[in-house]
Scaffold this motif. Structure first.
Motif, mmCIF file in Angstrom:
data_model
loop_
_atom_site.group_PDB
_atom_site.id
_atom_site.type_symbol
_atom_site.label_atom_id
_atom_site.label_comp_id
_atom_site.label_asym_id
_atom_site.label_seq_id
_atom_site.Cartn_x
_atom_site.Cartn_y
_atom_site.Cartn_z
ATOM 1 N N UNK A 99 0.800 -1.223 0.000
ATOM 2 C CA UNK A 99 0.000 0.000 0.000
ATOM 3 C C UNK A 99 0.833 1.274 0.000
ATOM 4 N N UNK A 100 1.747 1.340 -0.945
ATOM 5 C CA UNK A 100 2.467 2.588 -1.216
ATOM 6 C C UNK A 100 1.474 3.566 -1.831
ATOM 7 N N UNK A 101 1.631 4.853 -1.560
ATOM 8 C CA UNK A 101 0.804 5.830 -2.277
ATOM 9 C C UNK A 101 1.387 5.942 -3.690
ATOM 10 N N UNK A 102 0.676 5.405 -4.688
ATOM 11 C CA UNK A 102 1.327 5.229 -5.994
ATOM 12 C C UNK A 102 1.698 6.533 -6.684
ATOM 13 N N UNK A 103 0.899 7.580 -6.446
ATOM 14 C CA UNK A 103 1.163 8.823 -7.174
ATOM 15 C C UNK A 103 1.969 9.816 -6.347
ATOM 16 N N UNK A 104 2.359 9.429 -5.150
ATOM 17 C CA UNK A 104 3.276 10.280 -4.398
ATOM 18 C C UNK A 104 4.704 9.794 -4.690
ATOM 19 N N UNK A 105 5.647 10.723 -4.615
ATOM 20 C CA UNK A 105 7.025 10.317 -4.838
ATOM 21 C C UNK A 105 7.519 9.510 -3.636
ATOM 22 N N UNK A 106 8.664 8.881 -3.816
ATOM 23 C CA UNK A 106 9.261 8.118 -2.726
ATOM 24 C C UNK A 106 9.445 9.024 -1.507
ATOM 25 N N UNK A 107 9.927 10.238 -1.772
ATOM 26 C CA UNK A 107 10.157 11.165 -0.671
ATOM 27 C C UNK A 107 8.843 11.515 0.036
ATOM 28 N N UNK A 108 7.819 11.776 -0.755
ATOM 29 C CA UNK A 108 6.529 12.113 -0.151
ATOM 30 C C UNK A 108 5.964 10.942 0.637
ATOM 31 N N UNK A 109 6.152 9.726 0.102
ATOM 32 C CA UNK A 109 5.711 8.551 0.841
ATOM 33 C C UNK A 109 6.387 8.482 2.205
ATOM 34 N N UNK A 110 7.694 8.734 2.210
ATOM 35 C CA UNK A 110 8.421 8.713 3.483
ATOM 36 C C UNK A 110 7.919 9.820 4.408
ATOM 37 N N UNK A 111 7.710 11.012 3.832
ATOM 38 C CA UNK A 111 7.242 12.128 4.654
ATOM 39 C C UNK A 111 5.875 11.835 5.266
ATOM 40 N N UNK A 112 5.048 11.098 4.527
ATOM 41 C CA UNK A 112 3.735 10.743 5.080
ATOM 42 C C UNK A 112 3.909 9.938 6.365
ATOM 43 N N UNK A 113 4.952 9.101 6.403
ATOM 44 C CA UNK A 113 5.199 8.319 7.607
ATOM 45 C C UNK A 113 5.448 9.197 8.818
ATOM 46 N N UNK A 114 6.032 10.381 8.566
ATOM 47 C CA UNK A 114 6.333 11.294 9.676
ATOM 48 C C UNK A 114 5.295 12.414 9.736
ATOM 49 N N UNK A 115 4.066 12.108 9.298
ATOM 50 C CA UNK A 115 3.057 13.167 9.198
ATOM 51 C C UNK A 115 2.820 13.894 10.523
ATOM 52 N N UNK A 116 2.902 13.160 11.631
ATOM 53 C CA UNK A 116 2.587 13.790 12.913
ATOM 54 C C UNK A 116 3.786 14.528 13.514
ATOM 55 N N UNK A 160 8.820 3.740 5.328
ATOM 56 C CA UNK A 160 7.776 4.700 5.691
ATOM 57 C C UNK A 160 7.311 4.459 7.128
ATOM 58 N N UNK A 161 7.196 3.178 7.495
ATOM 59 C CA UNK A 161 6.791 2.865 8.864
ATOM 60 C C UNK A 161 7.869 3.288 9.862
ATOM 61 N N UNK A 162 9.141 3.149 9.457
ATOM 62 C CA UNK A 162 10.228 3.549 10.366
ATOM 63 C C UNK A 162 10.210 5.048 10.626
ATOM 64 N N UNK A 163 9.674 5.812 9.646
ATOM 65 C CA UNK A 163 9.572 7.259 9.817
ATOM 66 C C UNK A 163 8.707 7.614 11.027
ATOM 67 N N UNK A 164 7.869 6.660 11.449
ATOM 68 C CA UNK A 164 7.022 6.922 12.619
ATOM 69 C C UNK A 164 7.778 6.633 13.903
#
Lengths: 246, 328
Positions: A99-116, A160-164
């Motif tokens: 469940x990668x966000x397909x239209x987000x870049x790799x960087x954005x996917x990682x940033x989503x992990x650190x959303x909070x 991405x999960x590690x970003x949390x």
């Protein structure tokens, strides 16, 4: 290993499920599951397709509503918490199919992990840490997540999960659809993450490999726990051998 | 004939782009909500209409106050635009909360019907209030920005005629462009914009990233409705007279623009809106000429929609839409 089989008084599990029942689109997917995970462990949940493994993880992270029973995390009741709340407590859930966000870049996917996370420096440090495990990601930052191979997507999903910065990392079928050599790599990294102090709850159909790296395992069958024990003991168990390791 | 068409091009472009930006901004509201919920929010046209009424009411009141009417008209307009955007944004958020959220897991047809119901509700509510206050549901606002500006396009090349624009055209054009640029920046460059895109792509996984999905959906409705309402004010300023039913046909065309550009795609909605506006104005100016008088300017919509159908036959996903190919 930092756990004991005797459930002594006063032991506080990192995660504990007591008699959890979950209904999933009208069907009872979990029929009263009890299990626990101690700090520092790798615990695996194995079983065949549709046995309720994914539902168990979804019940913990709050993606599905729990019908009855109790889930506690570090002593706190999280039974009724929703996904965006449990993740704030340090539980990361890498869902089945990556469940990668397909239209987000790799960087954005990682940033989503650190959303909070608000602190930019902390975000960068976490990203560097993710690159240490998955150096490939660093060269692909601007690539869209959906254009990567299955193995790369799995690495991104874990990164991405590690970003949390999770304390409990729940992985749902990380080996699904991947070449054996990639599976090997992923399992190595899971073990490494565990050695760095992350507690791991691993759901797998690939029972042999999961039990190999796990301290303990649970076998789940049609929504109920059928067997539990040390990873090595379960590998030797005739019932397990017949049903899942054949 | 070609000469005549060429001559009219400067005016067609000016009128078309202005109308097009109005379509484009409303189309954004449809496309954002569709992108995130796969819901065609048919009430969006009525949000636009409500914005037109709220804005007109404010302008009527403000121009009635002595010291306010002494202020430059542009200051007054900006104030009214911002206030209306806030109010319609809250209205849109409220509609989602009350009418769509409880149906989030229902079959997709159900919230669609609710949306149509909300449309009628808003139409009649606005009509009721307008009649109560003004005695008539057709309302004319104070006229602002009426000076004409001549554009000397014949100086560029003698094939063109001169064009003329009302100064309100410029206001509409500039405001709409600002709204689009700001939205584009928000969606593509900010953290909450990224969360919005993530929720649109995979709601469940976004929630696993600690994103409060309901909050993002509320935000989406707020922004789309605020833009729609502000555009309503611009429309009222531009065309003067409004009634509670303007949202229907305009909403339909804006929705069309969103589909033309590729529904769910924000830049597509902008492109679709501009194209539809220009095509419509082109037809309006030249249809009589092109068909030797068989079809008059009133058939402009037929022309514009015929082109839409042709585009969709060859590119069903819309101009900027990508064919759906799910990787398993």
């Amino acid at each position: 290993m930092p756990f004991t089989l005797d459930k002594e008084e006063g032991i506080r599990y990192m995660l504990e499920l007591k008699n959890v029942e979950t209904f999933y689109s009208g069907i009872q997917a979990l029929k009263g599951i009890s299990l626990n995970v101690e700090k520092g462990e790798i615990v695996t949940l194995i079983g065949s397709n549709g046995a309720g493994k994914s539902t168990a993880l979804k019940s913990i992270s709050g993606l599905v509503k729990v019908g009855s029973g109790q889930i506690s995390y570090k002593g706190n009741d999280i039974t009724k918490k929703q996904a965006h709340e449990t993740t704030l407590l340090g539980i990361a859930h890498v869902p089945e199919g990556r469940r990668i966000f397909p239209k987000l870049t790799v960087k954005e996917n990682l940033l989503m992990g650190a959303f909070s996370v608000k602190d930019k420096r902390a975000i960068e440090e976490r990203m560097e840490r993710a690159f240490r495990y998955f150096p490939k990601l660093k060269d692909r930052l601007e690539q869209k997540g959906g254009t990567m191979s299955g193995g790369e997507q799995q690495m991104l999903a874990i990164g991405r999960a590690l970003m949390m910065q999770p304390e409990l990392l729940m992985l749902d079928e990380p080996s699904m659809g991947l070449a054996p050599i990639i599976v090997e790599q992923i399992f190595d990294i899971i073990r490494e993450l565990n050695q760095e102090g992350i507690t791991i709850l691993l759901v797998e159909q690939n029972a042999y490999q999961a039990l190999q790296i796990a301290h303990r395992g649970y076998v789940i069958q049609t929504g109920a726990i059928r067997l539990e024990g040390y990873g090595q003991d379960l590998i030797k168990n005739s019932e397990v051998r017949e049903a899942y390791l054949a | 004939m070609l000469n005549d068409i060429l001559q009219s091009i400067p005016q067609v472009l000016i009128d078309g782009l202005t109308l097009g930006t109005v379509y484009a901004v409303i189309a954004l509201g449809y496309t954002m909500v569709y992108g995130i919920l796969e819901l065609i929010n048919f009430a969006h046209g009525e949000i636009f209409m409500t914005g037109a009424f709220i804005g007109t009411a404010m302008l009527i009141v403000l121009t009635g106050i002595g010291w306010v009417s002494a202020l430059p008209a542009i200051v007054m307009l900006i104030t009214v635009l911002l206030l209306t955007a806030l109010l319609t944004g809250l209205l849109g958020m409220g509609i989602e909360r009350v009418a769509y959220r409880p149906l989030r897991n229902a079959p997709k047809l159900i919230p669609l019907i609710t949306a149509i119901g909300i449309s009628f509700l808003l139409q009649d509510l606005v009509r009721f209030i307008a009649e109560l206050k003004k005695g008539n549901y057709i309302v004319t606002g104070p006229s602002l920005f009426t000076s004409q500006i001549k554009i000397n396009s014949s100086a560029i090349s003698s094939v063109f005629n001169d064009a003329s624009i009302k100064s309100s055209f410029i206001i509409v054009l500039v405001s709409a462009i600002i709204m689009m640029v700001v939205l584009d920046f928000f969606v593509n460059k900010t953290k909450w914009g990224m969360a919005m895109r993530a929720v649109a792509q995979d709601r469940e996984t976004a929630s696993l990233m600690s994103v409060n999905v309901n909050k993002v959906i509320s935000l989406t409705f707020f922004i789309g409705s605020a833009l729609g309402g502000a555009t309503g004010v611009l429309f009222a300023v531009q065309y003067g007279t409004i009634d509670p039913y303007i949202g229907f046909i305009l909403g339909l065309k804006a929705f069309t623009a969103a589909v033309l550009g590729g529904i769910g795609n924000i830049r597509g909605a902008m492109l679709g809106g501009l194209l539809l506006g220009v095509m419509e104005m082109f037809a309006s100016a030249n249809l009589t000429l092109m068909t030797g008088g068989v079809f008059g300017a009133e058939y402009k919509d037929v022309f514009a929609f015929a082109i839409l159908i042709i585009v969709l036959i060859f590119k069903p996903e819309g101009l900027l839409g990508k064919p759906v190919a799910e990787k398993v």
